[in-house]
Design an enzyme around this catalytic site. Structure first.
Site, mmCIF file in Angstrom:
data_model
loop_
_atom_site.group_PDB
_atom_site.id
_atom_site.type_symbol
_atom_site.label_atom_id
_atom_site.label_comp_id
_atom_site.label_asym_id
_atom_site.label_seq_id
_atom_site.Cartn_x
_atom_site.Cartn_y
_atom_site.Cartn_z
ATOM 1 N N CYS A 1 1.251 -1.369 0.297
ATOM 2 C CA CYS A 1 -0.201 -0.087 -0.189
ATOM 3 C C CYS A 1 0.659 1.545 0.257
ATOM 4 O O CYS A 1 1.762 1.156 0.151
ATOM 5 C CB CYS A 1 -1.028 0.120 1.178
ATOM 6 N N GLY B 1 0.779 0.030 -4.480
ATOM 7 C CA GLY B 1 -0.371 -0.865 -4.763
ATOM 8 C C GLY B 1 -0.835 -0.212 -6.247
ATOM 9 O O GLY B 1 -1.696 0.899 -6.721
ATOM 10 N N ASN C 1 -0.629 1.275 6.182
ATOM 11 C CA ASN C 1 0.388 0.676 4.954
ATOM 12 C C ASN C 1 1.196 -0.658 6.036
ATOM 13 O O ASN C 1 2.077 0.436 6.733
ATOM 14 C CB ASN C 1 1.006 1.917 4.709
ATOM 15 N N GLY C 2 1.163 -1.301 6.002
ATOM 16 C CA GLY C 2 1.453 -2.548 6.525
ATOM 17 C C GLY C 2 0.885 -3.262 6.890
ATOM 18 O O GLY C 2 0.093 -3.827 6.129
ATOM 19 N N TYR D 1 14.148 -1.856 -3.570
ATOM 20 C CA TYR D 1 12.764 -2.896 -4.475
ATOM 21 C C TYR D 1 11.954 -1.564 -4.721
ATOM 22 O O TYR D 1 11.497 -1.215 -5.366
ATOM 23 C CB TYR D 1 12.499 -3.678 -4.820
#
Ligand code: SF4
Length: 484
Positions: free
Chosen positions: A16, A42, A120-121, A261
């Site tokens: 996310c 995302g 996010n997570g 990345y």
């Protein structure tokens, strides 16, 4: 925006991106732009919640890319006000390719007013929490782990929403970078380990919170600082920024794979350019695993900075031996089996004139299942290369991530079942080398490498050392390294 990498099934995927703005006119327009810049985090769906004093809260949640949804004037007019937050998701927890009810931000109405959150997570004890909450009468609307936060807030006895958030997040284990809003406040929180990123920016008289700095750039915001691990910031429409540290202090464990990345190369992490770190990974890789060859060639696009660093350090010429078709949508490959079987060739093409008769070093960011690496090797050999050497800009990915990154089950990870030597034989390449964990730490700025007694980053997908116990997964039978 095309997916961050052309091989959706053979890459780790960030779950996310989150973004929020307060104190500017039509904040939702800024949020839409910010989410567009975070689209690599995302691509499945996105949502925005806004608030204005006249209309109260409004929200829009849609499947698909930000550019296809949140550019319509008619839609953006429904999201007025000086305060808005948004979310783009892939999805790890919750159902995949799922219902609109799983798309964030989530909203809750409390006695002191409403609040929306974007997360996010990944919450590693979400299933245990959900069970407990349902037994105590909570009614869940989605299958997302993040919804637990809203229900925990509803059960808190604190007097205001930031305090209720603190209460809720103290019960949550795992990784969370949360952007939330009340009627008047923008709130940002990072988990005590700071696994996922979150940054603060200044935009005009207002403020912005974002997963990455690249999304501040797109709205012309100035990058102020990172939200610290374990920090909560509460920002008012009048411009006050209050900083709190509600959790027990712990050593930070930022996700080292963000450097390799996930993050965009034009973002800044920990005061370092992501591009420069990736270039440095290539330099380290060339020092650790030199090989005689004629050409250093990146696997586009994420292998490019590391390939540039490898070429510079080794003195071997750099060349774009593989071209990616930027306009290859997923829908095109769905209709027939025959087209689907063309797979990688639809998305990548080899520059034969450059490759023919050369000994080629291919630099990629990671090997997950290895299926794509095999196909690329075949394409390079078909184009007349004399030798193919893989150099990988991350250590072998041998363990799944439980902190907000989609990874296959452990047994599907090539490095979980094979040594480097065996992987080399499996891929049938002339050589295969991964950067060492110490080399990666040096590249991200840790001159002495990894502190094995207390690693400076989360590197669990490489080391198998999880900084937070994956409670739900352990209950399902997942075995930690020590138990193997
Ligand atoms: S397990 Fe890997 S991908 Fe997940 S947070 Fe840790 S370093 Fe990042």
């Amino acid at each position: 925006m095309p997916p961050a990498h052309p091989f959706d099934d053979d890459k780790l995927k960030e779950e996310c991106g989150v973004f929020g703005v307060v104190g500017v006119a039509d904040a939702a327009n800024f949020v839409a732009l910010g989410l567009h810049a975070l689209q690599h985090r995302g691509q499945e769906a996105g949502g925005i919640v806004s608030h204005c004093p006249e209309d109260g809260f409004n929200n829009a949640r849609r499947f698909g890319y930000v550019r296809d949804n949140f550019t319509s004037q008619s839609l953006m007019k429904t999201l007025p006000g000086p305060l808005a937050i948004g979310h783009v998701r892939y999805s790890t927890a919750g159902s995949k390719g799922a219902a609109i009810r799983d798309v964030q931000p989530f909203f809750g109405e409390f006695s002191m007013g409403g609040a929306a959150i974007a997360h996010n997570g990944n919450i590693t004890n979400a299933e245990a929490l959900r069970k407990e909450l349902i037994e105590r009468g909570s009614i869940f609307q989605s299958s997302s782990d993040s919804e637990c936060i809203i229900h925990l807030m509803a059960r808190s006895l604190q007097r205001n929403i930031p305090e209720r958030m603190e209460d809720a997040l103290r019960r949550v284990e795992g990784a969370f970078s949360v952007v939330a809003m009340t009627r008047t406040k923008l709130i940002g929180v990072r988990d005590p380990l700071g696994v996922r990123p979150l940054v603060l920016g200044k935009v005009g008289d207002g403020w912005a919170l974002s997963s990455e700095t690249c999304a501040l750039d797109i709205i012309g915001a100035e990058f102020v600082r990172e939200i610290e691990p374990g920090e909560m910031v509460v920002i008012t429409a009048e411009g006050g920024v209050e900083s709190l540290f509600p959790f027990r202090k712990q050593d930070s464990k930022f996700c080292i794979f963000e450097h390799v990345y996930f993050s965009r190369p034009d973002s800044i992490i920990g005061g370092r350019s992501v591009y420069e770190t990736r270039r440095q990974i290539g330099v380290e890789l060339a020092r650790e695993a030199p090989v005689e060859a004629d050409l250093v060639c990146p696997v586009p696009d994420s292998g490019t900075p590391a390939a540039i660093g490898f070429a510079a350090e080794s003195g071997i010429p750099f060349g774009l031996g593989i071209t990616r078709n930027q306009y290859m949508g997923r829908t095109f490959i769905e209709p027939t089996e025959q087209i689907r079987n063309m797979g990688v060739r639809l998305k990548l093409n080899v520059n034969r004139a450059l490759i023919k008769d050369k000994r080629v070093i291919l630099v990629d960011d990671s090997v997950v299942r290895g299926t794509t690496s095999r196909k690329i090797k075949e394409m390079i050999l078909d184009a007349g290369a004399k030798e193919v050497h893989f150099r990988i800009a991350s250590p072998p990915t041998a363990w799944p991530c439980f902190y907000g990154v989609d990874t296959p089950q452990r047994e599907k990870l090539l490095a979980a079942t094979m040594s480097e030597e065996e992987m080399c034989q499996h891929l049938a390449v002339d050589s295969l080398k991964f950067i060492s964990l110490n080399g990666l730490y040096r590249a991200v700025g840790e001159g002495d490498g990894r502190n094995s007694a207390c690693p400076q980053y989360c590197d669990a997908c490489f080391s198998g050392e999880y900084p937070v116990a994956p409670t739900d997964m352990l209950q399902k039978g997942f075995k930690l390294k020590a138990a193997e």
